[in-house]
Design an enzyme around this catalytic site. Structure first.
Site, short mmCIF file in Angstrom:
data_model
loop_
_atom_site.label_atom_id
_atom_site.label_comp_id
_atom_site.label_asym_id
_atom_site.label_seq_id
_atom_site.Cartn_x
_atom_site.Cartn_y
_atom_site.Cartn_z
N GLU A 194 36.67 81.55 65.43
CA GLU A 194 36.69 80.27 64.71
C GLU A 194 35.34 80.07 64.05
O GLU A 194 34.31 80.43 64.63
CB GLU A 194 36.98 79.15 65.71
CG GLU A 194 37.09 77.77 65.12
CD GLU A 194 35.86 76.90 65.32
OE1 GLU A 194 35.93 75.73 64.96
OE2 GLU A 194 34.80 77.40 65.79
N ARG A 226 38.21 67.87 59.82
CA ARG A 226 37.58 69.05 60.41
C ARG A 226 38.29 70.37 60.07
O ARG A 226 38.92 70.99 60.93
CB ARG A 226 37.54 68.89 61.93
CG ARG A 226 36.51 69.77 62.61
CD ARG A 226 36.47 69.58 64.10
NE ARG A 226 35.33 70.25 64.68
CZ ARG A 226 34.11 69.74 64.77
NH1 ARG A 226 33.87 68.54 64.33
NH2 ARG A 226 33.13 70.43 65.31
#
Ligand code: SAM
Length: 295
Positions: A122, A166
């Site tokens: 990520e 986000r």
């Protein structure tokens, strides 16, 4: 879900990956983070869930010092690695180890040595176009050179029923297959039934929060960099730490050690991953490993 699926939680922070995989019945066998305060929060939350992790050196600090021979074997390598620019020029010219200490190359070193069945990485949204796409191209190239497929997707909290934008780049790959032949697909988005008003307990002018950040919490509502003050029932409201926890999708059971400062709590949450978003992709990875019969 199969209890025998194991994973490692590198750059573990306060354990967003750990909560997500744990909810699916997977077992964490190794973790690392070099931040003293994040380590305290991590141990505080997971010492009862996974006591063995805190024994035998399986909760390491600096990844640079992690010797793969000291890690148990595992199925899935998870890492939300810090985004640092690296020398693509030096790398291309074949300089001797020009990127020693760069966190992506540490990720690569450990995947190469341990050869897990899958990886799940990520990073920030901008990773894909950093340095005109060269950084991302090298990340993709190096992982596929190790014999892994490579899939990526931009995922937002709002894609998985968490009212925070986000956007993050998720990267997934599986051992001994090419991207072209791989049939892995990321999960579909889910409807947003939980809004910012639900989390902040009053009527908000926005459906979802901007991305939580780590620093500079007390911004004015009219600042272009405001991400922590929202209008709730017509009044300015600075989001609390507990509301931030909910905006990251961390469970109600999650706790900070009592002596953790407020600023550290905010930094740690601002650095974390959104648990339900990670969990949706984690579920697909586990299903793929089990059905595609990756040995
Ligand atoms: C983006 S945060 C990851 C947060 C985590 N995924 C979570 O859910 O909380 C990156 C983490 O990498 C850690 N870190 C940075 N350099 C490191 C290193 N050399 N070795 C181990 N951890 C490191 C930082 O302390 C930070 O907690």
């Amino acid at each position: 879900m199969n209890n025998k699926i194991t994973f490692v939680d590198m750059f573990c922070g306060i354990g967003g990956f750990h909560f997500a995989f744990n909810n699916l019945g997977a077992k964490c066998v190794f973790a690392c983070d070099n931040n003293k305060y994040a380590r305290q929060t991590y141990e505080f939350n997971f010492k009862d869930i996974e006591p063995e992790l805190f024994e035998n050196g399986y909760f390491a600090e600096d990844i640079v010092k992690v010797d793969p021979d000291d890690m148990p074997d595992f199925d899935i390598f998870c890492a939300g690695f810090p985004c640092q620019p690296f020398s693509t020029a030096g790398y291309r010219k074949g300089f001797n180890d020009p990127n020693r200490g760069n966190m992506f190359f540490e990720v690569l070193r450990l995947i190469k040595a341990k050869r897990p069945r899958a990886f799940f990485l990520e990073n920030v949204k901008g990773l894909t176009n950093h340095d005109n796409g060269r950084t991302f191209h090298i990340i993709q190239e190096k992982l596929t050179e190790l014999g892994y497929s490579f899939h990526y997707k931009l995922v937002k909290g709002t894609d998985h029923n968490v009212p925070q934008l986000r956007a993050r780049t998720y990267m997934v790959g599986f051992r001994d297959e090419t991207t072209e032949k791989s049939t892995f697909v990321f999960p579909e988005s889910e409807p947003l039934t939980c809004t910012l008003s639900d989390v902040l307990g009053g009527k908000c002018d926005r459906i979802a929060a901007r991305a939580l950040m780590t620093m500079g919490w007390a911004k004015r509502i009219d600042s272009p960099f405001n991400w922590s003050v929202y209008m709730v029932d017509g009044k300015e409201h600075l989001i609390t730490v507990d509301e931030s926890r909910r905006l990251m999708g961390f469970p109600d059971s999650f706790k900070f050690p009592e002596n953790m400062s407020m600023s550290n709590r905010r930094i740690q949450l601002g650095n974390a991953v959104i648990v339900p978003a990670i969990q949706a992709t984690a579920r697909k990875i586990i299903e793929y490993i089990q059905t595609a019969d990756i040995a």
